[in-house]
Design a protein around this motif. Structure first.
Motif, PDB file in Angstrom:
ATOM      1  N   GLY A 255      -8.678  -0.691 -11.434  1.00 46.39           N
ATOM      2  CA  GLY A 255      -9.608  -1.765 -11.757  1.00 46.39           C
ATOM      3  C   GLY A 255     -10.056  -2.523 -10.535  1.00 46.39           C
ATOM      4  N   ALA A 256      -9.178  -3.369 -10.040  1.00 44.73           N
ATOM      5  CA  ALA A 256      -9.537  -4.270  -8.956  1.00 44.73           C
ATOM      6  C   ALA A 256     -10.023  -3.529  -7.710  1.00 44.73           C
ATOM      7  CB  ALA A 256      -8.350  -5.160  -8.600  1.00 44.73           C
ATOM      8  N   GLY A 257      -9.383  -2.415  -7.400  1.00 44.65           N
ATOM      9  CA  GLY A 257      -9.760  -1.657  -6.209  1.00 44.65           C
ATOM     10  C   GLY A 257     -11.098  -0.946  -6.320  1.00 44.65           C
ATOM     11  N   LEU A 258     -11.680  -0.949  -7.515  1.00 46.09           N
ATOM     12  CA  LEU A 258     -12.947  -0.240  -7.725  1.00 46.09           C
ATOM     13  C   LEU A 258     -14.145  -1.173  -7.866  1.00 46.09           C
ATOM     14  CD1 LEU A 258     -11.669   2.413 -10.303  1.00 46.09           C
ATOM     15  CD2 LEU A 258     -11.863   2.630  -7.824  1.00 46.09           C
ATOM     16  N   VAL A 259     -13.947  -2.469  -7.730  1.00 50.81           N
ATOM     17  CA  VAL A 259     -15.027  -3.436  -7.937  1.00 50.81           C
ATOM     18  C   VAL A 259     -16.096  -3.338  -6.859  1.00 50.81           C
ATOM     19  CG1 VAL A 259     -15.576  -5.909  -8.010  1.00 50.81           C
ATOM     20  CG2 VAL A 259     -13.589  -5.024  -9.262  1.00 50.81           C
ATOM     21  N   CYS A 260     -15.685  -3.381  -5.610  1.00 49.67           N
ATOM     22  CA  CYS A 260     -16.634  -3.323  -4.497  1.00 49.67           C
ATOM     23  C   CYS A 260     -15.863  -2.943  -3.239  1.00 49.67           C
ATOM     24  CB  CYS A 260     -17.349  -4.664  -4.313  1.00 49.67           C
ATOM     25  SG  CYS A 260     -16.241  -6.042  -3.933  1.00 49.67           S
ATOM     26  N   HIS A 261     -16.569  -2.755  -2.138  1.00 47.69           N
ATOM     27  CA  HIS A 261     -15.919  -2.314  -0.895  1.00 47.69           C
ATOM     28  C   HIS A 261     -14.886  -3.318  -0.391  1.00 47.69           C
ATOM     29  CE1 HIS A 261     -18.128   1.347  -0.263  1.00 47.69           C
ATOM     30  NE2 HIS A 261     -19.266   0.718  -0.503  1.00 47.69           N
ATOM     31  N   SER A 262     -15.191  -4.606  -0.435  1.00 50.23           N
ATOM     32  CA  SER A 262     -14.231  -5.587   0.087  1.00 50.23           C
ATOM     33  C   SER A 262     -12.968  -5.625  -0.773  1.00 50.23           C
ATOM     34  CB  SER A 262     -14.861  -6.985   0.175  1.00 50.23           C
ATOM     35  OG  SER A 262     -15.208  -7.472  -1.099  1.00 50.23           O
ATOM     36  N   TRP A 263     -13.111  -5.430  -2.087  1.00 49.95           N
ATOM     37  CA  TRP A 263     -11.939  -5.405  -2.959  1.00 49.95           C
ATOM     38  C   TRP A 263     -11.141  -4.127  -2.719  1.00 49.95           C
ATOM     39  CZ3 TRP A 263     -11.814  -8.066  -8.264  1.00 49.95           C
ATOM     40  CH2 TRP A 263     -12.378  -9.336  -8.181  1.00 49.95           C
ATOM     41  N   LEU A 264     -11.811  -3.002  -2.494  1.00 48.10           N
ATOM     42  CA  LEU A 264     -11.106  -1.758  -2.203  1.00 48.10           C
ATOM     43  C   LEU A 264     -10.350  -1.870  -0.884  1.00 48.10           C
ATOM     44  CD1 LEU A 264     -10.390   1.195  -2.762  1.00 48.10           C
ATOM     45  CD2 LEU A 264     -12.562   1.833  -1.689  1.00 48.10           C
ATOM     46  N   ASP A 265     -10.984  -2.439   0.126  1.00 49.87           N
ATOM     47  CA  ASP A 265     -10.311  -2.620   1.417  1.00 49.87           C
ATOM     48  C   ASP A 265      -9.050  -3.468   1.254  1.00 49.87           C
ATOM     49  OD1 ASP A 265     -12.282  -1.127   2.643  1.00 49.87           O
ATOM     50  OD2 ASP A 265     -13.380  -2.874   3.404  1.00 49.87           O
ATOM     51  N   THR A 266      -9.146  -4.520   0.453  1.00 50.93           N
ATOM     52  CA  THR A 266      -7.989  -5.380   0.207  1.00 50.93           C
ATOM     53  C   THR A 266      -6.920  -4.620  -0.570  1.00 50.93           C
ATOM     54  OG1 THR A 266      -9.405  -7.342   0.218  1.00 50.93           O
ATOM     55  CG2 THR A 266      -7.216  -7.567  -0.780  1.00 50.93           C
ATOM     56  N   ALA A 267      -7.345  -3.833  -1.559  1.00 53.38           N
ATOM     57  CA  ALA A 267      -6.397  -3.076  -2.389  1.00 53.38           C
ATOM     58  C   ALA A 267      -5.651  -2.015  -1.582  1.00 53.38           C
ATOM     59  CB  ALA A 267      -7.128  -2.428  -3.558  1.00 53.38           C
ATOM     60  N   LYS A 268      -6.114  -1.700  -0.409  1.00 54.35           N
ATOM     61  CA  LYS A 268      -5.452  -0.706   0.438  1.00 54.35           C
ATOM     62  C   LYS A 268      -4.479  -1.327   1.442  1.00 54.35           C
ATOM     63  CE  LYS A 268      -8.981   2.888   0.251  1.00 54.35           C
ATOM     64  NZ  LYS A 268      -9.945   3.672   1.053  1.00 54.35           N
ATOM     65  N   LEU A 269      -4.390  -2.648   1.495  1.00 55.45           N
ATOM     66  CA  LEU A 269      -3.494  -3.302   2.445  1.00 55.45           C
ATOM     67  C   LEU A 269      -2.037  -2.993   2.105  1.00 55.45           C
ATOM     68  CD1 LEU A 269      -5.232  -6.786   2.768  1.00 55.45           C
ATOM     69  CD2 LEU A 269      -5.273  -4.905   4.416  1.00 55.45           C
ATOM     70  N   SER A 270      -1.287  -2.542   3.084  1.00 59.95           N
ATOM     71  CA  SER A 270       0.090  -2.096   2.837  1.00 59.95           C
ATOM     72  C   SER A 270       0.993  -3.197   2.293  1.00 59.95           C
ATOM     73  CB  SER A 270       0.694  -1.489   4.101  1.00 59.95           C
ATOM     74  OG  SER A 270       0.752  -2.438   5.130  1.00 59.95           O
ATOM     75  N   GLU A 271       0.737  -4.449   2.667  1.00 59.20           N
ATOM     76  CA  GLU A 271       1.611  -5.520   2.183  1.00 59.20           C
ATOM     77  C   GLU A 271       1.539  -5.725   0.670  1.00 59.20           C
ATOM     78  OE1 GLU A 271      -1.835  -7.547   4.450  1.00 59.20           O
ATOM     79  OE2 GLU A 271      -0.452  -5.919   4.825  1.00 59.20           O
ATOM     80  N   LEU A 272       0.467  -5.265   0.040  1.00 59.13           N
ATOM     81  CA  LEU A 272       0.364  -5.340  -1.427  1.00 59.13           C
ATOM     82  C   LEU A 272       1.251  -4.315  -2.121  1.00 59.13           C
ATOM     83  CD1 LEU A 272      -3.458  -5.757  -2.103  1.00 59.13           C
ATOM     84  CD2 LEU A 272      -1.662  -7.451  -2.429  1.00 59.13           C
ATOM     85  N   TRP A 273       1.696  -3.324  -1.392  1.00 58.44           N
ATOM     86  CA  TRP A 273       2.398  -2.188  -1.995  1.00 58.44           C
ATOM     87  C   TRP A 273       3.873  -2.138  -1.636  1.00 58.44           C
ATOM     88  CZ3 TRP A 273      -0.365  -0.228  -5.726  1.00 58.44           C
ATOM     89  CH2 TRP A 273      -1.741  -0.437  -5.690  1.00 58.44           C
ATOM     90  N   ARG A 274       4.450  -3.257  -1.258  1.00 58.11           N
ATOM     91  CA  ARG A 274       5.895  -3.289  -0.986  1.00 58.11           C
ATOM     92  C   ARG A 274       6.703  -3.210  -2.272  1.00 58.11           C
ATOM     93  NH1 ARG A 274       5.362  -7.500   3.786  1.00 58.11           N
ATOM     94  NH2 ARG A 274       5.012  -5.996   5.428  1.00 58.11           N
TER      95      ARG A 274
END
Length: 150
Positions: free
Chosen positions: A35-54
């Protein structure tokens, strides 16, 4: 050409990364990936940040019941890869297999918490995981029928 915005409308793609990170931490991994990672490029870039996936929690039964095990395994692998080796906690349900456990182990030397519910893993997979995760502090296996005490 972009459609004109209504007066006073907010451009959600311009939210600051810190704000997006805070919002994304309130979602589970599947919601961010689908969902969130598919909204737009800036949201996808944020969704790829490693600190979100700890910490990756893929145990929401309402979401899981709508998806196949293969899709969920693929999504779990994406989440693990996005952690860039910094994964500290993984929670999964029925779709987790020995192969996925190995995938997580090969890429997550910092794992401290592993919680699996109703998964298709075996004693061999669990024994391997225990050896592979030297920092493991919390292991919970519930209703994993192929796992038994010696």
């Amino acid at each position: 050409m972009e459609a004109p915005q209504a007066p006073g409308a907010r451009n959600w793609s311009e939210l600051h990364v810190d704000v997006l990170c805070l919002i994304f931490t309130k979602l589970d991994a599947i919601e961010v990936l689908m969902g969130a990672g598919l909204v737009c490029h800036s949201w996808l870039d944020t969704a790829k940040l490693s600190e979100l996936w700890r910490s990756v929690d893929m145990s929401n039964p309402k979401v899981l019941e709508k998806m196949s095990g293969n899709v969920l395994c693929a999504m779990a692998k994406v989440a693990v890869d996005r952690s860039c080796g910094q994964l500290e906690a993984f929670v999964g349900m029925w779709f987790v297999t020995n192969d996925l456990l190995k995938y997580i182990g090969d890429r997550s030397p910092s794992l401290k918490v592993l919680r699996l519910f109703s998964c298709y893993i075996s004693n061999v997979g669990v024994a391997w995981a225990i050896k592979e995760f030297p920092l493991l502090e919390d292991l919970e296996l519930s209703l994993c029928l192929n796992v038994s005490a010696p």
